[in-house]
Design a protein around this motif. Structure first.
Motif, PDB file in Angstrom:
ATOM      1  N   ILE A   6       2.690  -2.696   7.210  1.00 39.67           N
ATOM      2  CA  ILE A   6       1.322  -2.436   6.743  1.00 39.67           C
ATOM      3  C   ILE A   6       0.682  -3.696   6.179  1.00 39.67           C
ATOM      4  O   ILE A   6       1.274  -4.401   5.367  1.00 39.67           O
ATOM      5  CB  ILE A   6       1.312  -1.320   5.683  1.00 39.67           C
ATOM      6  N   ASP A   7      -0.532  -3.968   6.639  1.00 42.75           N
ATOM      7  CA  ASP A   7      -1.325  -5.048   6.059  1.00 42.75           C
ATOM      8  C   ASP A   7      -2.730  -4.513   5.767  1.00 42.75           C
ATOM      9  O   ASP A   7      -2.998  -3.324   5.945  1.00 42.75           O
ATOM     10  CB  ASP A   7      -1.367  -6.268   6.987  1.00 42.75           C
ATOM     11  N   ASN A   8      -3.610  -5.360   5.301  1.00 39.12           N
ATOM     12  CA  ASN A   8      -4.972  -4.942   5.017  1.00 39.12           C
ATOM     13  C   ASN A   8      -5.903  -6.124   5.239  1.00 39.12           C
ATOM     14  O   ASN A   8      -5.456  -7.281   5.262  1.00 39.12           O
ATOM     15  CB  ASN A   8      -5.080  -4.391   3.591  1.00 39.12           C
TER      16      ASN A   8
ATOM     17  N   SER B  92      -4.169   0.030   2.256  1.00 40.25           N
ATOM     18  CA  SER B  92      -2.769   0.041   2.658  1.00 40.25           C
ATOM     19  C   SER B  92      -2.098   1.383   2.362  1.00 40.25           C
ATOM     20  O   SER B  92      -1.315   1.893   3.179  1.00 40.25           O
ATOM     21  CB  SER B  92      -2.010  -1.087   1.948  1.00 40.25           C
TER      22      SER B  92
END
Length: 265
Positions: A36-38, A85
């Motif tokens: 997961i990234d943002n 996220s």
């Protein structure tokens, strides 16, 4: 289940059937959260917290197996990054049939922060229980959902505008509909979007008289969730560049997404 179906069928579950999360589902979820990234490039660290090991619970939750907490550095835009996220994790969990609910207030915060080993330069803003939803709701669960009208959303005309805030629009665009169905604290739905050609300018509409009991801005977490939903169904270029559209004292610019592909399904 495609992304729009995930978004529309996801809801807050506070009553679980007591079954432990399967090893297969837990492994999938643990592998996913590592990816997961943002769009803010702010790291959000997730951790699985065992209820028995740490003595964790919430008075509004029944039958939970484990909790997921997350931590974020105390930097500008950390709320939006956290919301983005955390919601990605929530949607993926729901794709596995795992229920969640955002908890920021009805918990022993000191106990959860200690279990998550939260440092002085970090925020642990939100946790969620994980579990397989029960077929029946507890009385507390049912009353909470009714009190915030959890199954209802504002009409598009109250949330979305074209050109400026004087021109509300009724929109059936998937990207806007995905935002409309995003979860928010107390279901206040504080996001507002002004569309100018292919650019969508996101604003937070601060609730008048709302006083936060924590150090971060809860409604900016909600904006991170909204941006997550938007980018989950379309591709776009994310920037922070205030278009200086006239707004009132309660409305604050957050970010802009310029769409390059309006359908990811």
């Amino acid at each position: 289940m495609d992304m729009m179906e995930l978004i529309k069928t996801r809801k807050s579950f506070r009553t679980f059937d007591g079954t432990k999360i399967s090893e297969s589902d837990l492994k999938k979820l643990c592998n996913y959260i590592k990816t997961i990234d943002n769009p803010y490039d702010i790291p959000v660290e997730f951790m699985i917290l065992d209820t028995e090991k740490y003595g964790l619970s919430s008075p509004v939750i029944e039958g939970e197996d484990i909790y997921i907490a997350a931590k974020v550095p105390k930097v500008e835009h950390c709320e939006e990054a956290f919301g983005y996220s955390f919601e990605k994790m929530v949607l993926y969990a729901w794709s596995l049939g795992i229920g969640t609910t955002w908890i920021g207030g009805t918990l022993n915060r000191e106990l959860f922060e200690r279990a998550a080993d939260t440092k002085d330069d970090e925020y642990m803003m939100i946790v969620t229980p994980l579990g397989y939803p029960s077929e029946t709701q507890s009385e507390v669960d049912s009353k909470l959902r009714q009190s915030v009208r959890g199954d209802e959303r504002f009409p598009s005309s109250e949330l979305f505008f074209e050109g400026d805030f004087s021109n509300p629009i009724e929109s059936s665009e998937d990207c806007l509909e995905a935002v409309r169905w995003a979860p928010s604290a107390a279901n206040r739905q504080p996001w507002r979007i002004v569309k100018v050609e292919n650019s969508y300018h996101f604003y937070v509409r601060h609730t008048e008289g709302y006083v936060s009991i924590v150090d971060w801005e809860v409604q900016k977490i909600d904006l991170g969730i909204a941006i997550c939903h938007f980018l989950s169904v379309c591709d776009g270029e994310f920037v922070i560049c205030d278009p200086e559209i006239d707004s009132d004292e309660f409305t604050e610019y957050i970010a802009t997404i310029t769409v390059v592909n309006n359908d990811k399904n």
